[in-house]
Design an enzyme around this catalytic site. Structure first.
Site, PDB file in Angstrom:
ATOM      1  CG  ASP A   1      13.785  -5.790  -8.594  1.00 29.80           C
ATOM      2  OD1 ASP A   1      13.306  -4.681  -8.936  1.00 29.80           O
ATOM      3  OD2 ASP A   1      13.644  -6.269  -7.457  1.00 29.80           O
TER       4      ASP A   1
ATOM      5  CD  GLU B   1     -10.847   0.568   0.381  1.00 28.20           C
ATOM      6  OE1 GLU B   1     -10.889   0.449  -0.853  1.00 28.20           O
ATOM      7  OE2 GLU B   1     -10.472  -0.361   1.127  1.00 28.20           O
TER       8      GLU B   1
ATOM      9  CG  ASP C   1      -7.537  -2.677   2.617  1.00 32.27           C
ATOM     10  OD1 ASP C   1      -7.542  -2.017   1.570  1.00 32.27           O
ATOM     11  OD2 ASP C   1      -7.776  -3.903   2.660  1.00 32.27           O
TER      12      ASP C   1
ATOM     13  CG  ASP D   1      13.465  -1.377 -10.427  1.00 32.72           C
ATOM     14  OD1 ASP D   1      13.985  -1.591  -9.313  1.00 32.72           O
ATOM     15  OD2 ASP D   1      13.656  -2.087 -11.445  1.00 32.72           O
TER      16      ASP D   1
ATOM     17  CG  ASN E   1      16.791  -3.391  -7.221  1.00 34.71           C
ATOM     18  OD1 ASN E   1      15.754  -3.148  -7.847  1.00 34.71           O
ATOM     19  ND2 ASN E   1      16.865  -4.307  -6.281  1.00 34.71           N
TER      20      ASN E   1
HETATM   21  C1  GLC Z   1      -8.977  -2.427  -0.721  1.00 30.95           C
HETATM   22  C2  GLC Z   1      -7.713  -2.125  -1.466  1.00 30.95           C
HETATM   23  C3  GLC Z   1      -7.608  -3.056  -2.622  1.00 30.95           C
HETATM   24  C4  GLC Z   1      -7.533  -4.457  -2.074  1.00 30.95           C
HETATM   25  C5  GLC Z   1      -8.701  -4.771  -1.152  1.00 30.95           C
HETATM   26  C6  GLC Z   1      -8.443  -5.985  -0.322  1.00 30.95           C
HETATM   27  O1  GLC Z   1     -10.105  -2.185  -1.474  1.00 30.95           O
HETATM   28  O2  GLC Z   1      -7.672  -0.787  -1.836  1.00 30.95           O
HETATM   29  O3  GLC Z   1      -6.511  -2.775  -3.441  1.00 30.95           O
HETATM   30  O4  GLC Z   1      -7.528  -5.371  -3.128  1.00 30.95           O
HETATM   31  O5  GLC Z   1      -8.951  -3.732  -0.245  1.00 30.95           O
HETATM   32  O6  GLC Z   1      -7.474  -5.728   0.652  1.00 30.95           O
HETATM   33 CA    CA Z   2      13.471  -2.849  -7.451  1.00 28.54          CA
END
Ligand code: GLC
Ligand code: CA
Length: 562
Positions: free
Chosen positions: A25, A259, A200, A21, A23
């Site tokens: 926050d 994935e 994803d 991080d 800044n």
């Molecule tokens: C994949 C991502 C995971 C996310 C899911 C829905 O499995 O790695 O983090 O919650 O897809 O997008």
């Molecule tokens: Ca930040």
């Protein structure tokens, strides 16, 4: 063997929210990543994969995107992104982004439009269905994040499909316009100069026509069933990926990794085969799903080393020379690898190094998840309300109704397999909040940060960090690491995992003790150790050792060139 940069490189995965991080926050950001490029350079990685950094209401930490072409404000601006990309390229590091297109956010303008009326031109950008005869959900599918996979929209009286949270409506890939929008957006990012995408849940994009209910015997205490057979590696997924490849991917020198949950090595060949024109590699899940009990990941059970061997052996063999593997144990959805596959207390360092030796000597591209290179561990928050992950929080809600687990049981499961284990802030030094932020971190820091942190790891020449550095350096010098053919030795041993690697006339043996006790390794007769040369080890070894009978220490790892 066909040489490629994405086969020889090592990927480092950054979960931006928890990295650094800049800044105060309490939320990691792009400037924070820029600040740490010298560290990444020092480690020796080649490619960075960034978890989603796009505009998002953050129901699922960025996996719910409301604008694919802008940056989440908390993370910075598009200018910051351009600076980051530039700085990485200057440092000789490539950047791959997350592509989340099975679903968008329900706050994406497409969905807002789609929802506005049944006749909206965007209606079929998503998957809408009328209620069934009983006025209930169109089918019995369960969402990955608990509850029905359908949400009723009161205004139009129809349900939309969401395989993940109700704020993540599934895009309708059957609609050509949707596909075109996705390809245009991808092209837009490639034109900016990014080097690839991690895709994803990409094998969920094509659903079986008619969206049939799963069989009654699959229905659980919650009244829903896993409908995977109707959307996991569905009917048109390969067609869509080939189309995407032709329209976009083939035009650039980039890398892609899909994935893909619930796939076999045969599927793996379909996605990654060099003659398939789809993806470069995939993440398969069989090995990380080992040891799931009756309530899946929430009720872990012991598993045997031979089970791990059987899984990895078939993936290594099936894809050898024709497809390509991704190599990982940990990511933002998985527990920390020393906690799950090694030992996160007295043998933490040794087991972290042993697991690294394993992943980096298999055939494929290794992924290092932030903090893995210093041996970060799972966290054990005392109560469920300290967790932020919606998967955990939704499961908690679910069990209050179904009673399939008590809160104590769920908490125990979360300590072992919860996704937040990987999402606690990166531990930079021993200052407050592990040096991650000067403010209040968005999720608690693992209290072990005073002992486990980057600062300590750099100072200690025998650290996990320095071992990773050596491994990465070796991988640059020895093509046998990424490309060599893997052959298991002592298949049935429950504690020792050993294999040879062969590339042309070069041969190595990798010997790993996966247990926390000493164990005798007897070299098979057909392996000649007479001229063996030690390449790497995680303990000090004695040159006078009799290499035909080695007493391996807990989590010992050795690599020899034969
Ligand atoms: C994949 C991502 C995971 C996310 C899911 C829905 O499995 O790695 O983090 O919650 O897809 O997008
Ligand atoms: Ca930040």
């Amino acid at each position: 063997m066909e040489r490629k940069w994405w086969k020889e490189g090592v990927v480092y995965q950054i979960y931006p929210r928890s990295f650094y991080d800049s800044n105060g926050d309490g939320i990691g950001d792009l400037k924070g990543i820029i600040a740490k490029i010298p560290y990444l350079k020092e480690l020796g990685i080649d490619i960075i994969w960034l978890n989603p950094i796009y505009a998002s209401p953050n129901d699922d930490n960025g996996y719910d995107i409301s604008d694919y072409r802008s940056i989440l404000k908390e993370f910075g601006s598009m200018q910051d992104f351009e600076k980051l990309l530039n700085a990485l390229h200057q440092a000789g590091i490539k950047l791959i982004m997350d592509l989340v297109v099975n679903h968008s956010s329900d706050e994406h303008p497409w969905f807002i439009e789609s929802k506005s009326s049944k006749t909206s031109p965007y209606r079929d950008y998503y998957i809408w269905r009328k209620p069934n005869e009983e006025g209930k959900e169109p089918n019995n599918w369960r969402s990955v994040f608990s509850g029905s996979a359908w949400q009723l929209d009161e205004q139009t009286g129809e349900y939309y499909l969401h395989l993940f949270s109700k704020k993540q409506p599934d895009l309708n890939w059957e609609n050509e316009k949707v596909r075109k929008e996705v390809y245009d957006m991808m092209t837009w990012w490639f034109e900016k100069g990014i080097d690839g995408f991690r895709m994803d849940v990409i094998n969920f994009i094509s659903k079986v026509d008619g969206l049939p209910s799963a069989s009654e015997d699959k229905v659980g205490a919650d009244g829903y069933a896993w409908g995977g057979e109707y959307f996991v590696t569905g009917p048109r997924v390969h067609q869509y990926l080939q189309e995407m490849n032709k329209e976009v991917l083939s035009k650039y020198d980039i890398m892609t990794v899909g994935e893909t949950g619930d796939v076999s090595p045969e599927d793996g060949m379909m996605f990654t085969g060099s003659d398939r024109d789809e993806l470069n590699m995939i993440f398969q899940f069989e090995h990380v799903n080992l040891g799931q009990g009756k309530e899946g990941k929430w009720t872990p059970e012991p598993y045997r080393l031979t089970e791990l061997k059987t899984i990895m052996d078939k993936w290594q063999k099936k894809l050898h020379g024709k497809g390509w593997n991704s190599l990982y144990f940990t990511n933002h959805d998985q527990p920390r690898q020393v906690s799950k596959f090694g030992n996160d207390t007295i043998h933490r360092k040794e087991s972290a190094k042993m697991l690294a030796t394993y992943l980096h000597t298999l055939e494929g591209t290794p992924y290092i998840y932030q903090g893995e290179e210093i041996g970060m561990t799972n966290v054990q928050f005392e109560s469920l309300d300290q967790y932020k992950d919606l998967e955990i929080l939704n499961k908690w809600e679910e069990i209050k109704h179904t009673g399939t687990l008590t809160e104590e049981e769920l908490l125990k499961g979360v300590h072992i397999n919860g996704r937040d284990n990987a999402r606690t802030p990166m531990q930079w030094d021993e200052s407050p909040n592990a040096g991650f932020t000067t403010g209040e971190p968005w999720i608690g820091v693992n209290p072990n940060y005073k002992m486990i942190n980057v600062d300590e790891s750099i100072k200690d020449t025998d650290s996990v960090f320095h071992y990773y550095k050596k491994l990465l350096q070796l991988r640059k010098e020895h093509l046998i690491m990424p490309y060599g053919k893997y052959q298991l030795v002592l298949e049935d041993h429950e504690q020792i995992y050993a294999y040879t690697k062969t590339l042309e006339d070069e041969k190595w043996i990798v010997i790993l003790n996966f247990g926390d006790t000493e164990v005798l390794f007897e070299m098979p007769l057909d392996i000649q150790m007479k001229n063996a040369k030690l390449i790497l080890a995680n303990y000090v070894t004695d040159e006078r050792d009799n290499l035909d009978k080695i007493m391996l220490k807990p989590y010992e790892a050795r690599i020899y060139a034969l």
